[in-house]
Scaffold this motif. Structure first.
Motif, PDB file in Angstrom:
ATOM      1  N   SER A 243       0.838  -1.208   0.000  1.00 48.18           N
ATOM      2  CA  SER A 243       0.000   0.000   0.000  1.00 48.18           C
ATOM      3  C   SER A 243       0.868   1.251   0.000  1.00 48.18           C
ATOM      4  N   ALA A 244       1.952   1.225   0.790  1.00 43.06           N
ATOM      5  CA  ALA A 244       2.857   2.378   0.830  1.00 43.06           C
ATOM      6  C   ALA A 244       3.473   2.630  -0.535  1.00 43.06           C
ATOM      7  N   VAL A 245       3.845   1.558  -1.227  1.00 39.94           N
ATOM      8  CA  VAL A 245       4.428   1.710  -2.570  1.00 39.94           C
ATOM      9  C   VAL A 245       3.415   2.323  -3.529  1.00 39.94           C
ATOM     10  N   LEU A 246       2.203   1.797  -3.536  1.00 35.20           N
ATOM     11  CA  LEU A 246       1.193   2.255  -4.485  1.00 35.20           C
ATOM     12  C   LEU A 246       0.661   3.642  -4.140  1.00 35.20           C
ATOM     13  N   GLN A 247       0.757   4.040  -2.889  1.00 31.14           N
ATOM     14  CA  GLN A 247       0.291   5.371  -2.483  1.00 31.14           C
ATOM     15  C   GLN A 247       1.434   6.381  -2.437  1.00 31.14           C
ATOM     16  N   HIS A 248       2.624   5.946  -2.915  1.00 32.37           N
ATOM     17  CA  HIS A 248       3.783   6.836  -3.093  1.00 32.37           C
ATOM     18  C   HIS A 248       4.230   7.487  -1.791  1.00 32.37           C
ATOM     19  N   VAL A 249       4.276   6.677  -0.722  1.00 28.25           N
ATOM     20  CA  VAL A 249       4.798   7.144   0.567  1.00 28.25           C
ATOM     21  C   VAL A 249       5.889   6.176   1.020  1.00 28.25           C
ATOM     22  N   HIS A 250       6.709   6.613   1.960  1.00 32.49           N
ATOM     23  CA  HIS A 250       7.858   5.806   2.358  1.00 32.49           C
ATOM     24  C   HIS A 250       7.700   5.165   3.727  1.00 32.49           C
ATOM     25  N   SER A 251       6.599   5.406   4.369  1.00 31.86           N
ATOM     26  CA  SER A 251       6.341   4.805   5.680  1.00 31.86           C
ATOM     27  C   SER A 251       4.957   4.183   5.672  1.00 31.86           C
ATOM     28  N   ASN A 252       4.831   3.009   6.253  1.00 27.22           N
ATOM     29  CA  ASN A 252       3.522   2.370   6.334  1.00 27.22           C
ATOM     30  C   ASN A 252       2.509   3.236   7.084  1.00 27.22           C
ATOM     31  N   TYR A 253       3.017   4.084   7.978  1.00 28.15           N
ATOM     32  CA  TYR A 253       2.116   4.920   8.780  1.00 28.15           C
ATOM     33  C   TYR A 253       1.514   6.067   7.966  1.00 28.15           C
ATOM     34  N   GLU A 254       1.987   6.227   6.715  1.00 31.25           N
ATOM     35  CA  GLU A 254       1.440   7.276   5.865  1.00 31.25           C
ATOM     36  C   GLU A 254       0.340   6.770   4.937  1.00 31.25           C
ATOM     37  N   ILE A 255       0.053   5.461   4.958  1.00 34.95           N
ATOM     38  CA  ILE A 255      -0.991   4.942   4.071  1.00 34.95           C
ATOM     39  C   ILE A 255      -2.372   5.298   4.611  1.00 34.95           C
ATOM     40  N   ASP A 256      -3.389   5.164   3.753  1.00 40.82           N
ATOM     41  CA  ASP A 256      -4.735   5.597   4.115  1.00 40.82           C
ATOM     42  C   ASP A 256      -5.241   4.930   5.384  1.00 40.82           C
ATOM     43  N   LEU A 257      -4.985   3.652   5.521  1.00 45.59           N
ATOM     44  CA  LEU A 257      -5.482   2.908   6.670  1.00 45.59           C
ATOM     45  C   LEU A 257      -4.976   3.513   7.981  1.00 45.59           C
ATOM     46  N   PHE A 258      -3.668   3.827   8.018  1.00 47.65           N
ATOM     47  CA  PHE A 258      -3.085   4.358   9.251  1.00 47.65           C
ATOM     48  C   PHE A 258      -3.403   5.835   9.450  1.00 47.65           C
ATOM     49  N   GLN A 259      -3.586   6.572   8.377  1.00 45.37           N
ATOM     50  CA  GLN A 259      -3.901   7.988   8.538  1.00 45.37           C
ATOM     51  C   GLN A 259      -5.199   8.168   9.327  1.00 45.37           C
ATOM     52  N   ASN A 260      -6.184   7.317   9.053  1.00 40.37           N
ATOM     53  CA  ASN A 260      -7.457   7.403   9.778  1.00 40.37           C
ATOM     54  C   ASN A 260      -7.285   7.010  11.241  1.00 40.37           C
TER      55      ASN A 260
END
Length: 875
Positions: A243-260
């Protein structure tokens, strides 16, 4: 793509490739004592890979929930401070059980990752590793898939032993194993790090996103690799990473799931959502805690419950660091359910239960912190020097859950430092103990292996014939048994029920001309072979022989009645206590039943009466106990409940009692009608763990025997007080009133005696360095009497140090007192620590009054002598 869309795309892709979509298994591994938690997608398929279980499909795909926070797979301390460590994560996987192998596994992975229809990752961003000697995989990647050699890396034995490599997987020291090929994504030159196999491989530029494991060999205890007859495939791709790769972020905590979840955590705590490590800890930990509780784990002081408690307390500690006041952690559960409840319905179903568990544990932790502070204050009072010892820090951390950083804050306030090296030594010792406890060392080649399954005929019969498929002595296959052999007999068909679902296995006999094998227990393998454990009493038995199987029908029937009563009790508990009640374990045999369930307080007496009434009402209705074979989804649609610890296949057995009163999945043996149970009586109720209660009960003849014994005891008790059954309570009440009056008179007499003794004892005080010291032994005086006497002596002496000791029930009782004018230089608590240590115990207290004791009565006089020395050194 959002995380939920990626999960669904992966499962749909492999369904199109002929894979069966299989639901995630529980985080509590079924029938696998080698694992603390499910930590990989292959866990639920282990028996398939071992050849012990055959399923209706040879290809499977899953999104498996996993936890790594205990045992040898423990990421806990890294969580929140790195980009990709989690206590909970989802593993996307595709599996082949002797079907396709390397070529299809590799091409499937590449197609899903790079094709425009699916994830469309740029091919030039992907790197691949293979095991150094796996030329087959290397050639498939380079010659067929087209990955250039400059982005291919061969990884050898980089962990110090043969086959100890990042690219060689093993189930254990023995058993299935094989090479891996891993796919990495290159985040680009803007991120530090080197490709796999390089000195900079631990950087964040090149991230592993997919691992294909090729189960190609069976490793025996001598280290030799033997080719498997049916090589298999086990793969895994972390949902958070891709998810981090496809959402162009470098930390798992930046993906949509964790942002919420981060936003919800900040709101619950009342802090800024600024990416602080502590906020990431809270957002991560709500996932593992929520899923573990939903799967039946509850906080406790051992095993899985202890790990859950540590995670909850770590989340609370980090929330407190961010300024949280009061309970906050349970408030984030709603956001977790909103984010992941659609994919994992158990979260939605258990939301209220999860919130209740977390809130209770948060409140308990607040009390624990208070207790830890008191303990720390006591240790600091006796501290010599400016360094808090490592063992003190560890005791507070391990025993009381007291955060190390909080100990450090208190130390700084008092200009003290921490013995961090000593603490780390204690922590390392604990890790070694944990590793030892989780080092199961199972030899997968030593498991009993039986070709074929046993046909079970016991639902309708207690007798029948069976042909001997296999014999085992001391775990080894045998061709023949002779009289006296303790052994295991496997039949092609049997009426003997094998232990499962909490119900004990059947006992009885296997017979033939001159042959008598006593069956003492029956179990079954994962592959469905029934194992009759026992001893050959007479004759001899060979593989292929035909035996008459006779179950002990009386024992079987008693067990069946107790099992059916367990189902009725479960349904009644949910009616009386609420839908949060879940079965946490059961034991059913011919004598009684035991049922463990989730509930956060003792069941009240009136509730126990209601439970008994409900169950006995269903028994009196004498309705038919109905069973139905159906698929798992149909069973769930009918409201059937699954039993704790059971592993269900595609076809399940639904058991219904009382016209819908109880509907559960169960493969056990049961009564034909509810009336067969006869009578149900609860014999005990109590707690067995935090949030888990246990009810024990008897039925039928066992219940009648219980009432007979109770009637006999009632008559005997009435006789002892010279009464009858009708006036027994009045007689007992009178006796208790008289006993309380006598105890009160005795206390008054003791107080008078102590007062008289005090006047005489005051004359025994000696002067040491200008201070009156009284240290003496008084026979038969308890701690309460000694406290009163010390207070009296302080008043009589005016200025003094007093130490009194006594022996009560073979234990030393000590009380120390110091008058107010001397507490600045002489503290009763410090004297008590030293005196109690002499008699093999512990003690402490305030500067003016302290208590203690020990078990070494022979050294009481030696302990009393310390009073003089204490004054000489401290005055």
């Amino acid at each position: 793509m959002k995380s939920a869309e990626i999960r669904e795309a992966f499962l749909r892709f492999f369904e199109e490739k002929g894979h069966t979509r299989v639901a995630s298994s529980s985080l509590i591994p079924a029938n696998d004592p080698t694992l603390l938690f499910t930590n990989a997608g292959m866990n639920q398929f282990k028996d398939c890979f071992l050849g012990l279980e055959k399923r209706a499909y040879t290809r499977a795909t899953t999104s498996q929930k996993c936890v790594r926070a205990g045992g040898k797979h423990n990421d806990l301390e890294n969580v929140g401070y790195t980009a990709r460590h989690h206590t909970f994560f989802e593993m996307l996987g595709n599996f082949s059980f002797g079907d396709y192998f390397k070529r299809d596994a590799i091409t499937y992975a590449w197609e899903f990752l790079t094709s425009d229809k699916w994830l469309a990752l740029p091919k030039d961003k992907l790197w691949v590793t293979v095991y150094a000697s796996d030329d087959e995989a290397y050639d498939i990647w380079t010659k067929e898939v087209g990955v250039p050699a400059e982005r291919m890396v061969r990884i050898g034995d980089n962990k110090g032993a043969p086959y100890a490599s990042d690219n060689f997987w093993a189930m254990g020291d023995t058993g299935p194993c094989g090479p891996c090929t891993e796919i990495f994504f290159d985040h680009g030159e803007g991120i530090w790090g080197g490709p796999p196999g390089s000195p900079e491989e631990d950087g964040d530029r090149y991230i592993e996103i997919w691992n294909n494991v090729f189960m190609q060999f069976n490793r025996t205890a001598d280290g030799v690799l033997h080719p498997l007859p049916a090589p298999s495939v086990d793969t895994g791709m972390g949902l958070e990473r891709i998810s981090a790769v496809l959402q162009h972020v470098h930390s798992n905590y930046e993906i949509d799931l964790f942002q919420n979840l981060l936003s919800a955590s900040a709101q619950a705590i009342g802090c800024a959502n600024d990416g602080a490590p502590s906020l990431k800890v809270v957002a991560d930990h709500i996932r593992s805690c929520g899923f573990l509780i939903a799967d039946g784990v509850l906080p406790s002081n051992e095993g899985r419950g202890y790990v859950l408690r540590r995670i909850i307390r770590r989340a609370c500690r980090h929330g407190n660091k961010l300024g949280a006041s009061g309970s906050f952690f349970h408030k984030i559960v709603a956001a977790l359910v909103q984010e992941m409840g659609a994919a994992y319905p158990e979260l939605s179903a258990q939301q209220a239960h999860i919130e209740r568990v977390l809130k209770t544990e948060e409140e308990q932790f607040a009390k624990t912190l208070e207790q830890g502070l008191r303990v720390l204050e006591q240790d600091l009072a006796g501290l010599q020097g400016k360094v808090i010892p490592g063992e003190v820090i560890f005791k507070l951390y391990d025993t009381y859950g007291f955060p190390v950083d909080l100990t450090g804050d208190i130390a700084r306030e008092r200009e003290l430092t921490l013995d961090e090296e000593g603490f780390e030594r204690e922590m390392q010792a604990q890790r070694e103990r944990a590793r030892s406890a989780s080092a199961f060392g199972m030899d997968y080649n030593a498991l009993v292996r039986v070709e074929g399954q046993t046909q079970f005929t016991g639902y309708s019969h207690t007798q029948g014939q069976g042909r001997v498929l296999a014999l085992f002595k001391a775990g080894q296959a045998a061709e023949q048994l002779v009289a006296g052999d303790e052994a295991v007999v496997v039949l092609d068909q049997t009426p003997f029920y094998a232990e499962s679902g909490g119900q004990a296995g059947d006992c009885g006999y296997l017979l033939a001309n001159g042959v008598r094998f006593e069956v003492r227990d029956t179990t079954k393998t994962a592959g469905g072979a029934f194992l009759h454990h026992g001893v050959l009493v007479s004759g001899s038995v060979a593989v292929g022989a035909t035996l008459e199987a006779q179950v002990d029908a009386e024992v079987r029937q008693a067990s069946a009645l107790n099992h059916s009563a367990t189902h009725l009790l479960h349904a009644a508990l949910r009616q009386v206590l609420g839908d949060h009640v879940q079965q946490k374990g059961s034991l059913v045999h011919s004598q009684a039943l035991r049922f463990d369930f989730s509930h956060f307080e003792a069941v009240k007496p009136e509730q126990l009466k209601t439970l008994e009434a409900l169950v006995n009402a269903e028994i009196r209705k004498n309705t038919l106990v109905e069973t139905e074979e159906t698929d798992i989804e149909t069973a769930k649609a009918k409201g059937a409940m699954a039993l704790f610890g059971e592993k269900y296949g595609d076809q399940v057995r639904v058991l219904s009692m009382g016209q819908g009163f109880s509907v559960e999945l169960c493969g056990g043996i049961h009564a034909q009608r509810t009336g067969d149970i006869g009578l149900f009586k609860i014999t005990s109720e109590g707690g067995v763990a935090a949030g888990v209660r246990r009810i024990e009960a008897v039925t039928g003849a066992g219940a009648l025997e219980y009432f007979t014994q109770a009637e006999t005891q009632l008559k005997e008790a009435a006789g002892l007080v010279k009464g009858s059954r009708d006036n027994l309570l009045d007689k007992l009440s009178g006796l208790l009133d008289r006993n309380r009056q006598l105890e009160k008179e005795l206390e008054q007499l003791k107080a008078k005696a102590a007062s008289a003794a005090g006047s005489e004892l005051a004359n025994e005080a000696v002067e040491v360095k200008g201070i009156k010291v009284l240290a003496t032994r008084l026979e038969g005086q308890d701690g309460k009497a000694l406290l009163a006497l010390v207070d009296q002596l302080k008043n009589k002496l005016g200025s003094a140090l007093i130490l009194l000791g006594s022996v009560v029930d073979d234990k030393v009782v000590l009380v120390a007192g110091v008058t107010p004018d001397l507490t600045a230089k002489l503290k009763a608590g410090e004297l008590m620590k030293q005196a109690a240590a002499v008699v093999g115990g512990k003690g402490g207290g305030r500067p003016d009054m302290a208590q203690g004791g020990g078990t070494d009565t022979s050294r009481l006089d030696e302990a009393l002598a310390l009073a003089t020395q204490f004054v000489e050194q401290g005055a």
